[in-house]
Design an enzyme around this catalytic site. Structure first.
Site, PDB file in Angstrom:
ATOM      1  N   ASP A  67      31.132  16.554 -27.017  1.00 26.77           N
ATOM      2  CA  ASP A  67      30.754  16.359 -25.613  1.00 26.77           C
ATOM      3  C   ASP A  67      31.352  17.419 -24.701  1.00 26.77           C
ATOM      4  O   ASP A  67      32.208  18.205 -25.125  1.00 26.77           O
ATOM      5  CB  ASP A  67      31.163  14.951 -25.143  1.00 26.77           C
ATOM      6  CG  ASP A  67      32.564  14.553 -25.617  1.00 26.77           C
ATOM      7  OD1 ASP A  67      33.347  15.451 -25.963  1.00 26.77           O
ATOM      8  OD2 ASP A  67      32.866  13.352 -25.627  1.00 26.77           O
ATOM      9  N   ASN A 136      37.856   1.749 -23.940  1.00 29.37           N
ATOM     10  CA  ASN A 136      36.716   0.843 -23.717  1.00 29.37           C
ATOM     11  C   ASN A 136      35.763   0.816 -24.915  1.00 29.37           C
ATOM     12  O   ASN A 136      34.680   0.237 -24.839  1.00 29.37           O
ATOM     13  CB  ASN A 136      35.954   1.259 -22.447  1.00 29.37           C
ATOM     14  CG  ASN A 136      35.379   2.668 -22.550  1.00 29.37           C
ATOM     15  OD1 ASN A 136      35.569   3.348 -23.551  1.00 29.37           O
ATOM     16  ND2 ASN A 136      34.677   3.103 -21.521  1.00 29.37           N
ATOM     17  N   HIS A 138      34.400   3.495 -26.309  1.00 30.97           N
ATOM     18  CA  HIS A 138      33.419   4.599 -26.372  1.00 30.97           C
ATOM     19  C   HIS A 138      33.731   5.548 -27.527  1.00 30.97           C
ATOM     20  O   HIS A 138      34.882   5.678 -27.949  1.00 30.97           O
ATOM     21  CB  HIS A 138      33.289   5.327 -25.026  1.00 30.97           C
ATOM     22  CG  HIS A 138      34.405   6.248 -24.642  1.00 30.97           C
ATOM     23  ND1 HIS A 138      34.607   6.689 -23.361  1.00 30.97           N
ATOM     24  CD2 HIS A 138      35.392   6.832 -25.374  1.00 30.97           C
ATOM     25  CE1 HIS A 138      35.649   7.496 -23.321  1.00 30.97           C
ATOM     26  NE2 HIS A 138      36.146   7.601 -24.531  1.00 30.97           N
ATOM     27  N   GLU A 143      29.403   5.463 -23.473  1.00 34.74           N
ATOM     28  CA  GLU A 143      30.131   4.379 -22.824  1.00 34.74           C
ATOM     29  C   GLU A 143      29.518   3.026 -23.212  1.00 34.74           C
ATOM     30  O   GLU A 143      28.400   2.986 -23.739  1.00 34.74           O
ATOM     31  CB  GLU A 143      30.062   4.567 -21.296  1.00 34.74           C
ATOM     32  CG  GLU A 143      30.574   5.911 -20.795  1.00 34.74           C
ATOM     33  CD  GLU A 143      32.100   6.059 -20.856  1.00 34.74           C
ATOM     34  OE1 GLU A 143      32.762   5.376 -21.667  1.00 34.74           O
ATOM     35  OE2 GLU A 143      32.632   6.873 -20.086  1.00 34.74           O
TER      36      GLU A 143
HETATM   37  P1  PGA Z   1      42.233  10.313 -26.320  1.00 42.22           P
HETATM   38  O1  PGA Z   1      40.713  10.093 -25.925  1.00 42.22           O
HETATM   39  O2  PGA Z   1      42.247  10.955 -27.667  1.00 42.22           O
HETATM   40  O3  PGA Z   1      42.755  11.222 -25.249  1.00 42.22           O
HETATM   41  O4  PGA Z   1      42.886   8.967 -26.327  1.00 42.22           O
HETATM   42  C1  PGA Z   1      39.853   9.518 -26.827  1.00 42.22           C
HETATM   43  C2  PGA Z   1      38.565   9.156 -26.155  1.00 42.22           C
HETATM   44  O5  PGA Z   1      38.576   8.814 -24.958  1.00 42.22           O
HETATM   45  O6  PGA Z   1      37.530   9.170 -26.836  1.00 42.22           O
END
Ligand code: PGA
Length: 235
Positions: A67, A136, A138, A143
């Site tokens: 992304d 959450n 995702h 999302e």
């Molecule tokens: P993080 O993010 O590795 O910084 O916890 C993971 C994500 O939000 O997919």
């Protein structure tokens, strides 16, 4: 879904780096899907070390990142282009033309996303997709509520994602509201998936494992993938 428990962040990162190394040793032109965020940082450091020691050769490897923030240019220090270059690409022997990231500055997001899907197909599909998970549920920027049949597209970021990722921006206000992301169907079409989870994701991992498969917790779909391994750091 296979589950591997590891003792700490070092072991989690080492394990995933070893998996990547083994795949590249078996297939030098591996098509590798890559995440950003805090979770994979040490894994990237270990891959750089392995490359420097001559244990991994990235010269034929093809990468696709999950992304990118919509509206950020590749040289913006908050962009995932910048993150990948700083943490991995500038430090390994990968060919520039084999690196794929979505263009956050595109004027035509739909065309950009369709082109990305086409490039993945032309590369023969993703062999190994490394993933992390958001609080959450995702995966990439899919999302809660993201359709399971979604492909690469422009999405609105969730309130929780904006709070969590806002800490990286000078002020949360400057964080983009939208992103370009591989879709759930794009991710699910990878031959193999490794989901990395640090101990701060305990709650969402429990929810993901206990709940039925639901678009409200995007990561639950991974339980239906034929070759997905969750590697989780336990306290
Ligand atoms: P993080 O993010 O590795 O910084 O916890 C993971 C994500 O939000 O997919």
């Amino acid at each position: 879904m296979q589950i591997i428990k590891v003792k700490n962040y070092q072991e989690l990162s080492q394990k995933v780096a070893e998996i990547v190394k083994n795949h590249i040793q078996l297939k030098s032109n591996l098509v590798l899907g890559l995440p950003t965020g805090s979770t994979p940082i040490l894994m990237y450091k270990l891959l750089v070390k392995m490359n420097k020691k001559g244990e991994i050769n990235f010269s034929q490897v093809i990468t696709f990142n999950l992304d990118e923030y919509f509206g950020l240019s590749a040289n913006n220090i908050q962009s995932y282009h910048y993150f990948m270059d700083k943490n991995l690409f500038s430090k390994i022997n990968i060919k520039k033309e084999n690196i794929h990231l979505l263009d956050g500055k595109t004027k035509n997001p739909q065309t950009e996303c369709d082109k990305y899907e086409q490039e993945i197909n032309e590369a023969g599909g993703i062999d190994l997709q490394i993933l992390s998970i958001g609080h959450n549920g995702h995966v990439a920027f899919n999302e809660p509520g993201s359709p399971f049949n979604s492909k690469t597209r422009l999405v609105n970021l969730d309130r929780e994602t904006k709070i969590n990722n806002g800490r990286y921006f000078d002020s949360a206000g400057k964080m983009p509201n939208q992103a370009l992301t591989m879709g759930i169907a794009t991710i699910m079409s990878a031959q193999e998936i490794i989901l990395m989870a640090t101990k701060n994701k305990k709650e969402i991992i429990e929810k993901t494992l206990k709940n039925m498969v639901t678009e409200q917790i995007p990561a639950t779909i991974l339980k239906q993938h034929p070759n997905c391994t969750l590697i989780i750091e336990q306290e």
